[in-house]
Design a protein around this motif. Sequence first.
Motif, PDB file in Angstrom:
ATOM      1  N   ILE A 113       0.844  -1.206   0.000  1.00 20.20           N
ATOM      2  CA  ILE A 113       0.000   0.000   0.000  1.00 20.20           C
ATOM      3  C   ILE A 113       0.872   1.246   0.000  1.00 20.20           C
ATOM      4  N   ASN A 114       1.876   1.246   0.871  1.00 18.95           N
ATOM      5  CA  ASN A 114       2.779   2.400   0.954  1.00 18.95           C
ATOM      6  C   ASN A 114       3.580   2.568  -0.333  1.00 18.95           C
ATOM      7  N   ALA A 115       3.953   1.454  -0.948  1.00 20.36           N
ATOM      8  CA  ALA A 115       4.724   1.522  -2.187  1.00 20.36           C
ATOM      9  C   ALA A 115       3.898   2.134  -3.314  1.00 20.36           C
ATOM     10  N   VAL A 116       2.629   1.727  -3.392  1.00 21.39           N
ATOM     11  CA  VAL A 116       1.742   2.299  -4.409  1.00 21.39           C
ATOM     12  C   VAL A 116       1.531   3.794  -4.157  1.00 21.39           C
ATOM     13  N   ARG A 117       1.351   4.152  -2.889  1.00 23.69           N
ATOM     14  CA  ARG A 117       1.185   5.564  -2.534  1.00 23.69           C
ATOM     15  C   ARG A 117       2.386   6.401  -2.996  1.00 23.69           C
ATOM     16  N   GLU A 118       3.579   5.882  -2.790  1.00 23.44           N
ATOM     17  CA  GLU A 118       4.790   6.606  -3.181  1.00 23.44           C
ATOM     18  C   GLU A 118       4.898   6.720  -4.698  1.00 23.44           C
ATOM     19  N   LEU A 119       4.515   5.664  -5.406  1.00 24.53           N
ATOM     20  CA  LEU A 119       4.548   5.727  -6.870  1.00 24.53           C
ATOM     21  C   LEU A 119       3.631   6.819  -7.404  1.00 24.53           C
ATOM     22  N   ILE A 120       2.448   6.926  -6.801  1.00 22.58           N
ATOM     23  CA  ILE A 120       1.493   7.947  -7.236  1.00 22.58           C
ATOM     24  C   ILE A 120       2.019   9.342  -6.931  1.00 22.58           C
ATOM     25  N   LYS A 121       2.631   9.508  -5.762  1.00 21.92           N
ATOM     26  CA  LYS A 121       3.172  10.819  -5.407  1.00 21.92           C
ATOM     27  C   LYS A 121       4.310  11.224  -6.342  1.00 21.92           C
ATOM     28  N   GLN A 122       5.086  10.232  -6.784  1.00 24.05           N
ATOM     29  CA  GLN A 122       6.193  10.516  -7.690  1.00 24.05           C
ATOM     30  C   GLN A 122       5.721  10.813  -9.108  1.00 24.05           C
ATOM     31  N   ASP A 123       4.649  10.146  -9.523  1.00 22.04           N
ATOM     32  CA  ASP A 123       4.140  10.325 -10.888  1.00 22.04           C
ATOM     33  C   ASP A 123       2.624  10.181 -10.876  1.00 22.04           C
ATOM     34  N   ARG A 124       1.918  11.309 -10.955  1.00 21.48           N
ATOM     35  CA  ARG A 124       0.458  11.271 -10.897  1.00 21.48           C
ATOM     36  C   ARG A 124      -0.166  10.663 -12.149  1.00 21.48           C
ATOM     37  N   THR A 143      -4.866  12.790 -17.579  1.00 24.09           N
ATOM     38  CA  THR A 143      -5.456  12.309 -16.331  1.00 24.09           C
ATOM     39  C   THR A 143      -4.386  12.055 -15.277  1.00 24.09           C
ATOM     40  N   VAL A 144      -4.723  12.375 -14.026  1.00 22.37           N
ATOM     41  CA  VAL A 144      -3.791  12.176 -12.908  1.00 22.37           C
ATOM     42  C   VAL A 144      -4.543  11.570 -11.728  1.00 22.37           C
ATOM     43  N   TRP A 145      -3.807  10.866 -10.876  1.00 23.75           N
ATOM     44  CA  TRP A 145      -4.398  10.299  -9.663  1.00 23.75           C
ATOM     45  C   TRP A 145      -4.536  11.397  -8.621  1.00 23.75           C
ATOM     46  N   VAL A 146      -5.686  11.430  -7.959  1.00 21.51           N
ATOM     47  CA  VAL A 146      -5.956  12.445  -6.941  1.00 21.51           C
ATOM     48  C   VAL A 146      -6.452  11.757  -5.681  1.00 21.51           C
ATOM     49  N   PHE A 147      -5.840  12.081  -4.538  1.00 15.74           N
ATOM     50  CA  PHE A 147      -6.296  11.528  -3.270  1.00 15.74           C
ATOM     51  C   PHE A 147      -7.593  12.206  -2.837  1.00 15.74           C
ATOM     52  N   GLN A 148      -8.292  11.553  -1.908  1.00 11.61           N
ATOM     53  CA  GLN A 148      -9.638  11.974  -1.529  1.00 11.61           C
ATOM     54  C   GLN A 148      -9.677  13.407  -0.990  1.00 11.61           C
ATOM     55  N   ILE A 202      -6.008  -1.674  -3.682  1.00 12.35           N
ATOM     56  CA  ILE A 202      -5.182  -0.695  -2.963  1.00 12.35           C
ATOM     57  C   ILE A 202      -5.594   0.724  -3.331  1.00 12.35           C
ATOM     58  N   LEU A 203      -5.757   0.965  -4.628  1.00 11.31           N
ATOM     59  CA  LEU A 203      -6.069   2.320  -5.095  1.00 11.31           C
ATOM     60  C   LEU A 203      -7.415   2.821  -4.581  1.00 11.31           C
ATOM     61  N   HIS A 204      -8.424   1.982  -4.693  1.00  9.97           N
ATOM     62  CA  HIS A 204      -9.777   2.450  -4.426  1.00  9.97           C
ATOM     63  C   HIS A 204     -10.287   2.172  -3.012  1.00  9.97           C
ATOM     64  N   GLU A 205      -9.788   1.115  -2.368  1.00 11.28           N
ATOM     65  CA  GLU A 205     -10.266   0.799  -1.030  1.00 11.28           C
ATOM     66  C   GLU A 205      -9.339   1.318   0.070  1.00 11.28           C
ATOM     67  N   HIS A 206      -8.035   1.239  -0.174  1.00  9.78           N
ATOM     68  CA  HIS A 206      -7.073   1.651   0.865  1.00  9.78           C
ATOM     69  C   HIS A 206      -6.632   3.108   0.712  1.00  9.78           C
ATOM     70  N   LEU A 207      -6.362   3.537  -0.522  1.00  8.17           N
ATOM     71  CA  LEU A 207      -5.881   4.898  -0.740  1.00  8.17           C
ATOM     72  C   LEU A 207      -6.991   5.869  -1.130  1.00  8.17           C
TER      73      LEU A 207
END
Length: 260
Positions: free
Chosen positions: A21-32, A122-127, A53-58
């Motif tokens: 989960i943390n690894a995916v979070r870091e990947l998104i922060k590095q490249d949206r 398109t970019v990933w956006v946290f809640q 991970i993307l939709h339920e945890h992050l």
Amino acid sequence: MFDPGRIPCRSSKIRVVPEKINAVRELIKQDRHVTYREIEASLDISMTSINKILHEHLSVKKICSRWIPHNLTNAQKKARVDWCKEMLEKYIQATSKAVYNIYTGDESWIYAYEPETKQQSTVWVFQDEAKPTKVVRGRSTSKQMIACFFGINGHVATVALEQRRTVNSEWYTTICLPEVIGEIRKKQKNRRIILHHDNASSHTSTQTKAFLTERKIELMDHPPYSDNTKRFLSFIPPQTHKRNTGRGNDSSRNRKLRQN
């Protein structure tokens, strides 16, 4: 019928560990713009786990950036709001007949450029994050300057400049405005004209002001960084170049990731 050669599927609860989960979070922060396939290649986890991970945890979602012409300061935003209120009051919520005498225009480059596709933007956006915006930009391959003028009933005139010429007061008052005014007053010689253009030097020069006074043209104020007309852009189809862009071919990027 039951086929003894096939193994029945058994539903199992997908489990993901905090490290992933943390690894995916870091990947998104590095490249949206990171894609499912890039995450899979980088972290060696299944698509199903990535989705969980993307939709339920992050709780992230992928959205397109909203394009804006300029980034305005708070003072500029307030000036635009004040101007709008003043115009609504002056023209009685647009019910005044004077709105039929307002003509707005601006010079704009017609660009042939390589825009980023909607999918590529398109970019990933946290809640808890705001929706992204993007100042409109493009790589020009060719361009032509034109001046467009509109009234409440639509297009009035378009005046083109010579290739790559710069707009100045001389061109504006001897070529552009005379042609526009001629079109407006073609049917009614003494028609009232309220001109709305921006604060470019060619529009606010002494020569231009004298011309407008002589022709009895009224001038409307203009707030900072407000586009008068829609940009008429000639697009080179983005799909033509998609294979040559970094986002156009995920497979090549994934191969590089796997090699690393």
